[in-house]
Design an enzyme around this catalytic site. Structure first.
Site, PDB file in Angstrom:
ATOM      1  N   VAL A  32       1.679 -27.767   5.244  1.00 22.53           N
ATOM      2  CA  VAL A  32       1.479 -27.278   6.615  1.00 22.53           C
ATOM      3  C   VAL A  32       0.036 -26.816   6.793  1.00 22.53           C
ATOM      4  O   VAL A  32      -0.465 -25.999   6.021  1.00 22.53           O
ATOM      5  CB  VAL A  32       2.440 -26.098   6.924  1.00 22.53           C
ATOM      6  CG1 VAL A  32       2.244 -25.615   8.354  1.00 22.53           C
ATOM      7  CG2 VAL A  32       3.883 -26.496   6.685  1.00 22.53           C
ATOM      8  N   GLU A  45      -1.848 -39.998  10.021  1.00 20.29           N
ATOM      9  CA  GLU A  45      -0.819 -40.479   9.091  1.00 20.29           C
ATOM     10  C   GLU A  45      -0.868 -42.005   9.059  1.00 20.29           C
ATOM     11  O   GLU A  45      -1.428 -42.637   9.969  1.00 20.29           O
ATOM     12  CB  GLU A  45       0.560 -40.038   9.579  1.00 20.29           C
ATOM     13  CG  GLU A  45       0.746 -38.538   9.650  1.00 20.29           C
ATOM     14  CD  GLU A  45       0.638 -37.871   8.300  1.00 20.29           C
ATOM     15  OE1 GLU A  45       1.292 -38.305   7.352  1.00 20.29           O
ATOM     16  OE2 GLU A  45      -0.137 -36.898   8.193  1.00 20.29           O
ATOM     17  N   GLU A  60       2.173 -25.397  -0.171  1.00 18.11           N
ATOM     18  CA  GLU A  60       1.101 -24.861   0.685  1.00 18.11           C
ATOM     19  C   GLU A  60       0.401 -25.985   1.446  1.00 18.11           C
ATOM     20  O   GLU A  60      -0.024 -25.827   2.593  1.00 18.11           O
ATOM     21  CB  GLU A  60       0.088 -24.101  -0.189  1.00 18.11           C
ATOM     22  CG  GLU A  60      -0.964 -23.359   0.577  1.00 18.11           C
ATOM     23  CD  GLU A  60      -0.398 -22.273   1.482  1.00 18.11           C
ATOM     24  OE1 GLU A  60       0.032 -21.238   0.975  1.00 18.11           O
ATOM     25  OE2 GLU A  60      -0.386 -22.478   2.710  1.00 18.11           O
ATOM     26  N   LYS A 116       6.094 -29.693  10.479  1.00 18.39           N
ATOM     27  CA  LYS A 116       5.405 -28.485  10.003  1.00 18.39           C
ATOM     28  C   LYS A 116       6.004 -27.239  10.655  1.00 18.39           C
ATOM     29  O   LYS A 116       6.196 -26.210  10.007  1.00 18.39           O
ATOM     30  CB  LYS A 116       3.907 -28.598  10.297  1.00 18.39           C
ATOM     31  CG  LYS A 116       3.237 -29.708   9.483  1.00 18.39           C
ATOM     32  CD  LYS A 116       1.862 -30.036  10.030  1.00 18.39           C
ATOM     33  CE  LYS A 116       1.179 -31.135   9.209  1.00 18.39           C
ATOM     34  NZ  LYS A 116      -0.035 -31.660   9.838  1.00 18.39           N
ATOM     35  N   GLY A 155      -9.661 -40.950   8.476  1.00 15.50           N
ATOM     36  CA  GLY A 155      -8.622 -40.611   7.489  1.00 15.50           C
ATOM     37  C   GLY A 155      -7.797 -39.386   7.850  1.00 15.50           C
ATOM     38  O   GLY A 155      -7.109 -38.832   6.991  1.00 15.50           O
TER      39      GLY A 155
HETATM   40  N1  HSE Z   1      -2.059 -36.370   9.966  1.00 14.94           N
HETATM   41  C1  HSE Z   1      -2.058 -34.970   9.693  1.00 14.94           C
HETATM   42  C2  HSE Z   1      -2.943 -34.299  10.718  1.00 14.94           C
HETATM   43  C3  HSE Z   1      -2.567 -34.717   8.299  1.00 14.94           C
HETATM   44  O1  HSE Z   1      -3.601 -34.982  11.486  1.00 14.94           O
HETATM   45  O2  HSE Z   1      -2.945 -33.079  10.790  1.00 14.94           O
HETATM   46  C4  HSE Z   1      -2.146 -33.424   7.732  1.00 14.94           C
HETATM   47  O3  HSE Z   1      -0.784 -33.264   7.710  1.00 14.94           O
END
Ligand code: HSE
Length: 439
Positions: free
Chosen positions: A134, A192, A131, A207, A189
């Site tokens: 995505v 990635e 879960e 995703k 944060g």
């Molecule tokens: N780096 C991803 C985003 C984190 O910005 O949505 C969640 O997958």
């Protein structure tokens, strides 16, 4: 009350630390919801000494996550390491080989190896919960797998990357540069470890690959997804979109078409009044079209430690209750091979920004190139730069920005028209082409 469900968590980054914190602080509620005690018994991460702001006291520590799998006090392996291969893949394979269920937030791993891992899970009679892989905290997997089971899903449109949505929103609201907004997203944060995955559209593609398999009952084919990121989106495009009643969003789109599944990641013009356009900042939105239900849109936090941990914990509760569903909604043997529709077959409206030499015949030439390919123009906007004196009285020959909106046409046609416009020497730079998504 049954026997405790004992968790081993590999990866103590933002999400892992949040899972530890929430499991510790919500123990009694979780126990009630899970129907049995839930307890963390083991953890694994690279650096034992790092302060993660959570109490790891009482957990067995493993430098090697694979060694954690063999711990007899671990019933479920939670993989929060990330990455399509390497330690995460080795760990998940080891857990399934040992007959232990897996919970993961790893979209890259599932997009690359999902079908094979599902096969291993089926053979072992265990589940893989994902879960959290995505749309962070939004329950999209359960929605597709279970809540929409009575529907034939015909389309998915989603903002699936919080970092890109955050960047595009801040660029629009504060007229800031792409680089400034990316740095801020990293600081918070959301991004990635390698932000290319976010801004290049690859995270969204991973995703979307997972959602496509669940929605259409097909094998996953991450390579079949057409991907464009947001790095070439300029403030000029964002301002032009605003004037024309649109907002630019990085979308993952998958639709059944006559020639196969059209699955693409691209920046898109979306009408300002749509729910998707109004989804700002780090929020994600996922719209599903089902034949029985019609359209349903889920909006919520798509990134960040606590939001993503919330989804991990939902999978823990399912696991504790023995709620086992096929990994991609159907037994692997029932998944159809993926049939890809080429992007050239895409049909829709387009936003085109050209830098047109300001001289007689330029507009006529552009209009002819479009008309020759049966492309009908909905609007043409020329933002002539302010000029002084003599220059202001006549054409200058200098390039001027021109924005065109087309009615629905095929991608092959619009691309051929732009090639012809370029070949005729009417434009000073490569055109910007953005698909319009009529939501
Ligand atoms: N780096 C991803 C985003 C984190 O910005 O949505 C969640 O997958």
């Amino acid at each position: 009350m049954g026997k405790p469900l004992r968790l081993g968590i590999a990866g103590l980054g933002t999400v892992g630390a949040s899972v530890v914190r929430i499991v510790r602080s919500n123990l009694s509620t979780l126990t009630l919801r899970a129907g049995r005690p839930v307890t963390i018994t083991a953890v694994s991460a690279r650096d034992r000494k790092r302060d993660r702001g959570v109490d790891l006291g009482g957990f067995a520590w493993y430098d090697d996550p694979v060694a954690m799998v063999a711990d007899p006090n671990v019933d479920v392996v939670i993989e929060l390491i990330g990455g399509a291969s390497g330690a995460a893949e080795t760990l998940v394979r080891a857990a399934l080989a040992a007959g232990k269920p897996v919970i993961t937030a790893n979209k890259a791993l599932l997009a690359r190896h999902g079908v094979e891992l599902a096969r291993l899970a089926e053979a072992a009679g265990v589940g893989i919960g994902f879960e959290a892989a995505v749309a962070g905290g939004i329950p999209v997997i359960k929605t597709l797998k279970e809540s929409l089971a009575g529907n034939t899903v015909t389309g998915i449109v989603g903002i699936l990357n919080g970092t890109c949505n955050y960047i595009l929103t801040r660029m629009e609201k504060e007229q800031l540069s792409f680089a400034t907004c990316l740095a801020e997203a990293q600081r918070l944060g959301y991004a990635e470890a390698d932000p290319t995955f976010d801004v290049g559209g690859f995270d969204t593609a991973h995703k979307l690959a997972i959602l496509t398999s669940l929605a259409f009952g097909t094998e996953i084919d991450a390579d079949a997804i057409y991907v464009e990121g947001i790095t070439s989106i300029s403030l000029d495009d964002i301002k032009a979109a605003d004037e024309l009643g649109y907002r630019i969003k990085l979308l993952g789109v998958a639709r059944r078409t006559d020639t196969g599944i059209e699955a693409r990641v691209n920046p898109a013009m979306v009408p300002k009044k749509s729910v998707v356009a109004q989804t700002s900042g780090v929020l994600n939105a996922v719209a599903f079209d089902g034949d029985a239900l019609g359209e349903v849109v889920l909006v919520g936090p798509g990134a960040g430690g606590n939001a993503t941990a919330s989804s991990v914990i939902a999978d823990i509760v399912d696991q504790a209750r023995g709620h086992l569903t096929p990994v991609f909604g159907l037994p692997v043997v029932e998944l159809m091979p993926y049939q890809k529709a080429e992007i050239q077959a895409h049909k829709g409206g387009y936003y085109v920004r050209l830098s047109v030499y300001d001289r007689p015949g330029a507009f006529a030439g552009i209009a002819k190139s479009m008309a020759d390919r049966d492309i009908s123009l909905e609007s043409i906007v020329q933002h002539r730069r302010a000029l002084d004196g003599e220059e202001a009285l006549g054409h200058t020959g200098a390039p001027q920005p021109v924005v065109l909106i087309t009615y629905a046409t095929r991608e092959t046609e619009i691309r051929a028209a732009l090639d012809a416009i370029e070949a005729a020497g009417h434009i000073a730079e490569k055109p910007t082409l953005i698909r319009i998504e009529s939501l």
